[in-house]
Design a protein around this motif. Structure first.
Motif, short mmCIF file in Angstrom:
data_model
loop_
_atom_site.label_atom_id
_atom_site.label_comp_id
_atom_site.label_asym_id
_atom_site.label_seq_id
_atom_site.Cartn_x
_atom_site.Cartn_y
_atom_site.Cartn_z
N UNK A 132 3.08 2.56 2.18
CA UNK A 132 3.09 3.17 3.12
C UNK A 132 4.53 3.74 3.64
N UNK B 255 3.51 -3.53 7.34
CA UNK B 255 2.07 -3.79 7.95
C UNK B 255 1.08 -4.37 7.21
N UNK C 160 1.98 -6.98 5.41
CA UNK C 160 2.77 -8.41 5.12
C UNK C 160 2.70 -8.61 3.46
N UNK D 277 -7.11 -3.42 5.59
CA UNK D 277 -5.81 -3.16 4.99
C UNK D 277 -5.33 -1.73 4.59
N UNK E 177 6.94 2.47 5.09
CA UNK E 177 7.85 2.11 6.16
C UNK E 177 8.83 1.27 5.75
N UNK F 192 -4.14 -0.19 8.62
CA UNK F 192 -2.77 -1.15 8.73
C UNK F 192 -1.65 -0.23 8.68
N UNK F 193 -1.97 1.05 8.00
CA UNK F 193 -0.84 1.71 7.69
C UNK F 193 -0.28 2.45 9.14
N UNK G 59 -3.58 -6.64 8.87
CA UNK G 59 -3.45 -8.33 9.00
C UNK G 59 -2.58 -8.53 10.23
N UNK G 60 -1.32 -7.70 10.30
CA UNK G 60 -0.57 -8.28 11.52
C UNK G 60 -1.43 -8.03 12.87
N UNK H 212 0.87 -1.18 -0.06
CA UNK H 212 -0.10 -0.06 -0.07
C UNK H 212 0.85 1.12 0.01
N UNK I 63 -0.36 0.93 12.00
CA UNK I 63 -0.02 -0.09 12.60
C UNK I 63 -1.26 -0.34 13.80
#
Lengths: 550, 128, 219
Positions: A484, A526, A528, C28, A486, C32-33, C39-40, A482, C35
């Motif tokens: 992001x 994030x 995966x 997602x 990171x 997700x971004x 998914x995690x 996505x 945190x």
């Protein structure tokens, strides 16, 4: 369809003697997917390897587990065996039943050994083949700097057939080499002439880098010179930007207060002292000279060396009385202890004190007061010249360079070694190296070693014009990514970039050349989205699954 | 056999240290299973939690010494994750099982052995 | 993007207490971004619940699923089969996602596992700060691109309150910068300080009628 797994156990010529291999073989044969189990006593030797190859071929084995010594030891040998047998060499997993099982536990360890094999079987079942490819790289090298280290490096690189660009920000080459000349008797003039005439070396002076992008094998560098900017490409970058020294006089506030009493000549740096020594037109030869070092910075190899050399030279040239104030004399460079003894034998006096000496002016001379540890009392010296303590610092512009190249600096501001013991000349980004004074306080022996190390490493990397990589060993799935950012931000090797796919979507792309396969990105993503072949989540969790007796 | 320790060992420090322990025939309890990782920074929280769910008595992450991580920040991240994991376990009152990080260099087999011994002792004392 | 933060564990455990089989559902995108709910985080939360309930002797079965955006009906609809198997859903999406889930599966209780906090951006790794309050009447043109509504603790429109602390810090929260100091400096850089002299009349807080509706011009 479940891949056929072949398990090869080895007792290492009998060195593994507390495992009941017959029982182990029976148990392993029952694991799902295992179609063939073999026991050998010399799997890594030629005969053992030949047998392995014919077994793999004969039984149409698709995945291989080797249960023997540590993978750190022989994994590469067994990968070659797979290749020879026609299998992708990544489809191998090893169980360490020797160093981490048989040799460290008392009594029968068959149960643990069988479990270690099961962990490897679970993992190998999930492994995916990985292709290797030779990627073309640029063979030219950029060396930043113009002093001793830089010039030496480009000359050596030229000798091994690599073209270089020497990038110096001043107008002339050879800065900072005066001290080296006087200490070691180098003729830097002829070294620079050799650089200037060498056809493999391009010299750019009054030039600086303004932008650096890309990765090992393909760096794009924007260089600004008078009159414009040019864009160049290089396979590797070597920084040899040197150091600077600064008089450590901040601890002597009374000196600045008495400025008029102390003219510039009385308190000098080592470099200035060298000039005095070399100045045949010096008005009066100093009769009493004081040296000071090792108080602010206790790791000053260079200053110790300079002091010893200069003290000896002054003694021989002028026969002056010489006193050296210090805390300790650390002689951890080649030849330094000999120099120290020579200096003492010549009559140079070393005075040890715990606290830095007090420095004042008196009648136009410099007065030094310190408590000598052995005498137990204050020693007061009035001298004509004081060679003051110096701090060894990174050259101006080190901070700028480190942000241009995105490489870290250590707590003193010098470029941070990738591994202090094992890989001191490399930065954390593949393809960027540093040598000489910009790495920290060094002596000539270490500088020469640095240069040879880097020349060897760069030659190894670039000379063939190709680097063999494992393709997509760590890959960000463009469907799941996505963007992001990171992973891009955390990669310690600067190996990840944002790229556009399908004309519109931006995703992270990991460079096969620059990636050092640590997996930090894979752990932190994030979404995966990052798959690290051999260490994917499934492959790690499958090993945990195999542990029965938890 | 109960009381198994799952130990994630980084290939630049702990794994070779464990190998060296073997070469030197240093002994330590049998109840440890080593999982080799390229860097302690590869170990994620879910790996630790799943090992505990499977029934591990303790989970260890072993990486390079502070400031000497081969990948610069891997061991620092691992330490943070281990800390985070302990917090998550405390939240659900499952903090009886040690989850710990150890730092060592590849030539320190005695450190590997003492880490295993230390944790084994803690497990025995807590009666697992 | 939308920033959310996981709820305190006690709240989540309490919500899940009556159920033996739940779906832990992540999103997602935004969460997700930051945190909080990807998914995690789904994996970790599910694992925590299983560990906790197993220790109590009251096992819980957890299904796990993460859709790309939980505020899209079509994507949430993909979870139909999994939702059918469970007694309740624990959603880690923002409020929008939780409600979409609840609307599509009206017969199942849907619980939020995160608190949706603000619209923001990462200041540094792991730290997200509020940037936008979704007020519906954007004034960023006048303030050099710095929002006084959410970044000023008092939401002032016409300059600082006069209580600015030394170092340009906020009177209310000394950890935070005074937004109007930031605005002044930004406008100064741009040579647009004249904007500071303009008077802006009080906001029309009815600019966004709740619940808001935006109709895009058809493409």
């Amino acid at each position: 369809m479940e891949p056929k797994i072949g398990v090869f156990l080895c007792n290492c010529g009998g060195a593994i003697n507390n495992i009941d291999f017959d029982a182990a073989v029976k148990k392993v044969a029952k694991f799902p997917g295992v179609t063939c189990v073999n026991l050998s006593s010399d799997l890594c030797l030629e005969k053992g390897r030949e047998k392995m190859i014919s077994c793999i071929r004969g039984e149409n084995i698709e995945r291989v587990v080797v249960a023997a010594c540590s993978p750190e030891f022989q994994e590469h040998i067994f990968r070659k065996v797979l290749e020879k047998a026609g299998l992708n060499d990544h489809l191998l997993s090893m169980a360490n039943i020797r160093e981490q099982c048989s040799w460290t536990h008392d009594g029968d360890v068959t149960e643990k050994a069988v479990e270690l094999v099961k962990m490897a079987v679970n993992r190998v079942r999930l492994l995916q083949p990985m292709e290797k490819k030779e990627l073309p790289v640029n063979r030219e090298v950029l060396v930043v700097g113009g002093g001793f280290s830089a010039s030496n490096t480009v000359l050596q690189l030229s000798r091994v057939g690599l073209r270089t660009t020497l990038l110096e920000k001043e107008a002339v080459l050879g800065a900072g080499t005066e001290e080296l000349e006087s200490f070691y008797g180098f003729d830097t003039g002829s070294m620079i002439s050799a650089v200037e005439v060498d056809k493999n070396i391009e010299v750019l002076t009054s030039a600086q880098m303004t932008e650096v992008g890309g990765k090992i094998g393909d760096f794009s560098v924007r260089i600004r010179q008078e009159g414009g900017e040019i864009l160049r490409k290089y396979g590797a970058i070597v920084l040899a930007t040197g150091h600077q020294t600064e008089l450590a006089l901040d601890s002597e506030p009374q000196l600045r207060a008495e400025d008029e009493a102390i003219s510039g000549l009385n308190i000098v740096s080592q470099e200035q002292f060298c000039c005095m020594l070399g100045n045949s037109g010096l008005e009066t030869e100093p009769k009493t000279i004081g040296f000071m070092f090792d108080f602010s910075d206790e790791n000053s190899r260079f200053t110790t060396l300079a002091t010893l050399n200069n003290a000896l030279a002054a003694k021989k040239k002028w026969g002056s009385e010489i006193y050296v104030f210090c805390k300790n004399v650390k002689v951890d460079s080649e030849g330094m202890e000999k120099l120290y003894r020579e200096a003492r034998d010549c009559g140079v006096v070393f005075l040890k004190s715990e606290a830095p000496p007090r420095i004042t002016a008196e009648n136009g001379r410099v007065k030094i007061e310190a408590k000598d540890v052995f005498l137990g009392e204050d020693v007061i010296l009035a001298c004509d010249v004081l060679v003051a303590e110096e701090l060894y610092l990174p050259a101006e512009g080190a901070e700028n360079l480190s942000s241009l190249l995105s490489i870290r600096r250590d707590s003193k501001g010098f470029f941070q070694d990738e591994n202090v013991h094992l890989y001191p000349v490399g930065s954390e980004k593949k393809g960027i190296f540093f040598i000489g004074g910009c790495r920290g306080d060094l002596d000539l022996g270490r500088v020469l070693t640095d240069i040879s190390s880097v020349v060897m490493k760069v030659h190894e990397l670039l000379s063939s014009g190709k680097i063999l990589v494992e393709l997509e060993k760590v890959k960000a799935d463009p469907q799941k990514c996505v963007a992001c950012l990171t992973c891009i931000r955390v990669c310690p090797h600067g190996a990840i970039q944002l790229v556009r796919v399908d004309g519109s979507k931006e995703v992270a792309e990991i460079s096969d050349l620059a990636c050092d396969a640590c997996g930090i990105c894979a752990a932190i993503c994030p979404a995966k989205a990052i798959k690290f072949q051999g260490y994917r989540d499934e492959e790690i969790l499958a090993q945990i699954e195999a542990i029965q007796e938890l | 056999m109960n009381g198994c320790i799952v130990a994630f060992c980084c290939e630049h420090s702990a794994y070779p240290a464990a190998d060296l322990a073997g070469k030197l025939r240093l002994h330590y309890p049998e109840n440890i299973r080593v999982i080799r990782v390229p860097c302690a920074g590869r170990v994620d929280v879910i790996h630790i939690l799943k090992a505990l769910e499977k029934g591990a008595a303790a989970v260890l992450v072993l990486g390079c010494e502070d400031g000497a991580c081969h990948h610069i920040t891997g061991n620092t991240r691992a330490k943070e994750r281990v800390k985070y994991c302990n917090m998550l376990l405390k939240e659900v009152q499952i903090d009886g099982r040690p989850v710990a990080m150890f730092n060592l260099s590849p030539n320190a087999p005695h450190k590997f052995v003492s880490a295993v011994n230390e944790i084994t002792k803690i497990i025995k004392e807590s009666g697992r | 993007m939308i920033i959310a933060e996981r709820k305190p564990m006690e709240e989540i455990e309490q919500a899940m207490a009556p159920y033996k089989k739940v779906l832990v559902a992540g999103c997602g995108t935004c969460v997700a971004v930051c945190w909080a709910g990807g998914e995690k985080e789904v994996e970790i939360l599910a694992s925590q619940l299983r560990l906790a309930r197993s220790a109590e002797g009251n096992e819980i079965v957890t299904l796990e699923a993460t859709v790309e955006r939980q505020c899209e009906k079509e994507m949430v609809a993909e979870l139909k089969d999994k939702v059918a198997e469970v007694e309740a859903v624990l959603s880690l999406a923002c409020g929008s996602g939780v409600q979409t889930m609840a609307e599509l599966f009206e017969d199942k209780p849907v619980f939020p596992a995160v608190n949706t906090t603000f619209i923001g951006m990462p200041e540094k790794e792991g730290l997200w700060v509020e940037m936008c309050g979704a007020c519906g009447d954007c004034v960023l043109d006048r303030t050099g691109g710095i929002c006084p509504i959410v970044r000023c603790a008092k939401g002032l429109l016409n300059g600082p309150c006069g209580g600015t602390r030394k170092g340009g810090k906020c009177e209310i929260d000394p950890e935070k910068d005074c937004a109007w100091v930031l605005i002044y400096r930004r406008l100064e850089k741009q040579g647009r300080l004249d904007l500071m002299r303009e008077y802006y009349s009080p906001r029309n807080f009815r600019a966004v009628k709740r619940p808001g509706r935006v109709q895009a011009v058809k493409a």
